[in-house]
Design a protein around this motif. Sequence first.
Motif, PDB file in Angstrom:
ATOM      1  N   LEU A  47       1.019  -1.287   0.060  1.00 52.19           N
ATOM      2  CA  LEU A  47       0.077   0.040  -0.013  1.00 52.19           C
ATOM      3  C   LEU A  47       0.809   1.236   0.067  1.00 52.19           C
ATOM      4  O   LEU A  47       0.593   2.236  -0.625  1.00 52.19           O
ATOM      5  N   HIS A  48       1.833   1.279   0.765  1.00 48.94           N
ATOM      6  CA  HIS A  48       2.917   2.201   0.579  1.00 48.94           C
ATOM      7  C   HIS A  48       3.343   2.429  -0.639  1.00 48.94           C
ATOM      8  O   HIS A  48       3.742   3.514  -1.133  1.00 48.94           O
ATOM      9  N   THR A  49       3.693   1.257  -1.398  1.00 51.86           N
ATOM     10  CA  THR A  49       4.205   1.202  -2.493  1.00 51.86           C
ATOM     11  C   THR A  49       3.411   1.746  -3.461  1.00 51.86           C
ATOM     12  O   THR A  49       3.867   2.726  -4.284  1.00 51.86           O
ATOM     13  N   ASN A  50       2.067   1.653  -3.390  1.00 53.86           N
ATOM     14  CA  ASN A  50       1.052   2.203  -4.369  1.00 53.86           C
ATOM     15  C   ASN A  50       1.293   3.898  -4.120  1.00 53.86           C
ATOM     16  O   ASN A  50       1.310   4.483  -5.290  1.00 53.86           O
ATOM     17  N   VAL A  51       1.517   4.334  -3.235  1.00 53.13           N
ATOM     18  CA  VAL A  51       1.373   5.833  -2.853  1.00 53.13           C
ATOM     19  C   VAL A  51       2.665   6.558  -3.516  1.00 53.13           C
ATOM     20  O   VAL A  51       2.801   7.293  -4.383  1.00 53.13           O
ATOM     21  N   VAL A  52       3.896   5.808  -2.979  1.00 50.59           N
ATOM     22  CA  VAL A  52       5.321   6.179  -3.419  1.00 50.59           C
ATOM     23  C   VAL A  52       5.322   6.149  -4.835  1.00 50.59           C
ATOM     24  O   VAL A  52       5.953   7.094  -5.487  1.00 50.59           O
ATOM     25  N   ALA A  53       5.005   4.976  -5.712  1.00 55.19           N
ATOM     26  CA  ALA A  53       5.295   4.908  -6.892  1.00 55.19           C
ATOM     27  C   ALA A  53       4.441   5.730  -7.898  1.00 55.19           C
ATOM     28  O   ALA A  53       4.700   6.348  -8.938  1.00 55.19           O
ATOM     29  N   SER A  54       3.293   6.103  -7.405  1.00 53.15           N
ATOM     30  CA  SER A  54       2.284   7.132  -7.857  1.00 53.15           C
ATOM     31  C   SER A  54       3.046   8.550  -7.799  1.00 53.15           C
ATOM     32  O   SER A  54       2.940   9.293  -8.740  1.00 53.15           O
ATOM     33  N   GLY A  55       3.647   8.716  -6.674  1.00 47.84           N
ATOM     34  CA  GLY A  55       4.334  10.012  -6.543  1.00 47.84           C
ATOM     35  C   GLY A  55       5.512   9.974  -7.477  1.00 47.84           C
ATOM     36  O   GLY A  55       5.825  11.051  -8.212  1.00 47.84           O
ATOM     37  N   ALA A  79       5.765  12.310 -11.005  1.00 41.65           N
ATOM     38  CA  ALA A  79       6.934  13.354 -11.129  1.00 41.65           C
ATOM     39  C   ALA A  79       7.735  13.185 -12.541  1.00 41.65           C
ATOM     40  O   ALA A  79       8.453  14.105 -13.010  1.00 41.65           O
ATOM     41  N   VAL A  80       7.288  12.364 -13.463  1.00 47.05           N
ATOM     42  CA  VAL A  80       7.573  12.016 -14.824  1.00 47.05           C
ATOM     43  C   VAL A  80       6.391  12.030 -15.851  1.00 47.05           C
ATOM     44  O   VAL A  80       6.608  11.808 -16.921  1.00 47.05           O
ATOM     45  N   LEU A 129      -1.665  12.661  -6.948  1.00 47.38           N
ATOM     46  CA  LEU A 129      -0.505  13.328  -7.056  1.00 47.38           C
ATOM     47  C   LEU A 129      -0.004  13.881  -8.443  1.00 47.38           C
ATOM     48  O   LEU A 129       0.777  14.743  -8.659  1.00 47.38           O
ATOM     49  N   GLY A 130      -0.621  13.128  -9.528  1.00 48.53           N
ATOM     50  CA  GLY A 130      -0.330  13.617 -10.856  1.00 48.53           C
ATOM     51  C   GLY A 130      -0.434  14.966 -11.272  1.00 48.53           C
ATOM     52  O   GLY A 130       0.328  15.404 -12.255  1.00 48.53           O
ATOM     53  N   ILE A 131      -1.440  15.824 -10.581  1.00 49.16           N
ATOM     54  CA  ILE A 131      -1.806  16.877 -10.845  1.00 49.16           C
ATOM     55  C   ILE A 131      -1.108  17.972  -9.663  1.00 49.16           C
ATOM     56  O   ILE A 131      -1.318  19.222  -9.932  1.00 49.16           O
ATOM     57  N   LEU A 132      -0.420  17.434  -8.666  1.00 51.03           N
ATOM     58  CA  LEU A 132       0.126  18.187  -7.627  1.00 51.03           C
ATOM     59  C   LEU A 132       1.545  18.163  -7.793  1.00 51.03           C
ATOM     60  O   LEU A 132       2.303  19.273  -7.740  1.00 51.03           O
ATOM     61  N   ILE A 133       2.328  17.156  -8.102  1.00 48.15           N
ATOM     62  CA  ILE A 133       3.648  16.960  -8.094  1.00 48.15           C
ATOM     63  C   ILE A 133       4.054  17.384  -9.482  1.00 48.15           C
ATOM     64  O   ILE A 133       3.661  16.785 -10.504  1.00 48.15           O
ATOM     65  N   PRO A 134       4.863  18.479  -9.849  1.00 52.12           N
ATOM     66  CA  PRO A 134       5.435  18.751 -11.301  1.00 52.12           C
ATOM     67  C   PRO A 134       6.077  17.601 -11.803  1.00 52.12           C
ATOM     68  O   PRO A 134       6.883  16.790 -11.316  1.00 52.12           O
ATOM     69  N   LEU A 194      15.255  11.140 -15.408  1.00 57.13           N
ATOM     70  CA  LEU A 194      14.137  11.972 -16.335  1.00 57.13           C
ATOM     71  C   LEU A 194      13.693  13.026 -15.327  1.00 57.13           C
ATOM     72  O   LEU A 194      13.318  14.323 -15.796  1.00 57.13           O
ATOM     73  N   ILE A 195      13.345  12.918 -14.141  1.00 52.94           N
ATOM     74  CA  ILE A 195      13.064  14.073 -13.079  1.00 52.94           C
ATOM     75  C   ILE A 195      14.016  15.003 -13.065  1.00 52.94           C
ATOM     76  O   ILE A 195      13.602  16.190 -13.038  1.00 52.94           O
ATOM     77  N   PHE A 196      15.204  14.822 -13.115  1.00 52.77           N
ATOM     78  CA  PHE A 196      16.514  16.036 -12.999  1.00 52.77           C
ATOM     79  C   PHE A 196      16.165  16.496 -14.450  1.00 52.77           C
ATOM     80  O   PHE A 196      16.181  17.986 -14.363  1.00 52.77           O
ATOM     81  N   LEU A 197      16.077  15.912 -15.621  1.00 56.83           N
ATOM     82  CA  LEU A 197      15.963  16.625 -16.958  1.00 56.83           C
ATOM     83  C   LEU A 197      14.832  17.700 -16.821  1.00 56.83           C
ATOM     84  O   LEU A 197      14.873  18.628 -17.302  1.00 56.83           O
ATOM     85  N   VAL A 198      13.612  17.309 -16.043  1.00 57.12           N
ATOM     86  CA  VAL A 198      12.514  18.027 -16.203  1.00 57.12           C
ATOM     87  C   VAL A 198      12.425  19.118 -15.006  1.00 57.12           C
ATOM     88  O   VAL A 198      12.559  20.355 -15.294  1.00 57.12           O
ATOM     89  N   LEU A 199      12.468  18.771 -13.699  1.00 58.30           N
ATOM     90  CA  LEU A 199      12.475  19.718 -12.733  1.00 58.30           C
ATOM     91  C   LEU A 199      13.823  20.351 -12.326  1.00 58.30           C
ATOM     92  O   LEU A 199      13.846  21.514 -11.869  1.00 58.30           O
ATOM     93  N   GLY A 200      14.874  19.592 -12.495  1.00 63.13           N
ATOM     94  CA  GLY A 200      16.377  20.025 -12.010  1.00 63.13           C
ATOM     95  C   GLY A 200      16.531  21.273 -12.891  1.00 63.13           C
ATOM     96  O   GLY A 200      16.990  22.091 -12.432  1.00 63.13           O
ATOM     97  N   THR A 201      16.184  21.065 -14.345  1.00 62.97           N
ATOM     98  CA  THR A 201      16.698  22.142 -15.124  1.00 62.97           C
ATOM     99  C   THR A 201      15.690  23.250 -14.723  1.00 62.97           C
ATOM    100  O   THR A 201      16.313  24.730 -15.168  1.00 62.97           O
TER     101      THR A 201
END
Length: 437
Positions: free
Chosen positions: A97-105, A109-110, A149-154, A229-236
């Motif tokens: 159940l934790h995996t569902n939440v973290v994996a969704s987050g 982010a990508v 989380l797909g519409i809150l986490i960039p 991929l997260i770095f490519l998008v959010l990091g930049t």
Amino acid sequence: MASMSLTTAVVILAALFIGLPVAVALATSGLVLSYLFVDRSMLGIFGQMPWNVVTSTTIVAVPLFVLMGELLARSGISEQMYAAVGRLLNRLPGGLLHTNVVASGVFAAVCGSSVATAATICSVSVPPLRRRGYNESLALGSIAAGGTLGILIPPSVMFIVYGVLVEESIGELYIAGIVPGLLMIVVFMAIIFVMALYRPNIAPRGEIQPLTSKGRWKLLLSVIPTCFLIFLVLGTIYLGVATATEAAAFGVSGALVISGFMRTISIRMISSAILATAATTSMIVFILIGAFSLQFVITYLGLPAALSNWVTGLGLSPLQFIILICVTYFLLGTFMEELSMVVTTIPIILPMLHELHVNLVWFGVIMVIQVQLALISPPVGMNLFVIQSIRTKLPNGPKNMTMGEIFVGVTPFVVGMLIVLALIIMFPELATWHDLK
């Protein structure tokens, strides 16, 4: 002015009630109101609206982020990521159940899409959850909530739509969504942890195998593509190297590289991703055209200014006004689709926000959390229907699979969202920390 306000409300609600598509309903409402109250010489402005919307450089980010999500959904990265996160969190009470939440987050982010996040994680997670005897109602609730989380986490398409409507920086909105998104994950995991402690049967503990040195390296290698991929998008964006639109282009390039690395790329895969992107982008752009057409008419009629003066006359403080808007959004979310809820209300309340000197970046985070609630609020929560559709097609499910199970399972997470919303309202710095001097 009262007759204009009443007519506006009746026309918009009637258009939505008879089942017109949101874009058509908004544009039709604008045309009807302009025919009734606007000088005929002003009608030519409607010919310029589509051009103004589609030539906005900000809008270019929408198809790019959507395409990135579509490529990733077809690349196989979600299965690999879910297995890696599951291995790391398996020791906690609540396990998968934790995996569902973290994996969704992480996928959010990508990806940037709530529906895509919920659909992807549901398809990957439900089979192992059923094999291990997890409570299906709570499991589906965690997937539905995690999907929001797909519409809150960039990167978030909803932040782009909001940014275009209020003319705020997309990069600023993305950065503002990071801490609330992480806070939402923590609150969801805390809810699961407490429930699993008191009711261990909802999440049976599987056999926990110790991680070997080889296993650790394998886990590290499996999450590198996602981190890249997260770095490519959010990091930049955060480092000031790229704008949101440029970061979206980086993201698409990165998704293609990852798909090639995982050997899932093909002409057919790219073709289906492009077609899905075209369909989603067309829907969003048409809605924005309709929204801006309606916004022009109601602004020309002076309705926002009149409402702003009325609210000012009530003597409401900014906090009281925000609470009133939150209650209104919560009620609207029970019967309106989330995108239509935003584009029909923002043009009306924007002058009031300006009048009360409300930080629009902070309010954007509040608005997105309200949209998250709408996605899992019965009876029309989109994520609930997506998950119900997918779960019925997967093997080894219960015989009678009703929507009621998902409603029950998602309730604790709705409470969690309300807690996070209250924290963001009480402590605006959680969203505006990057702008503090």
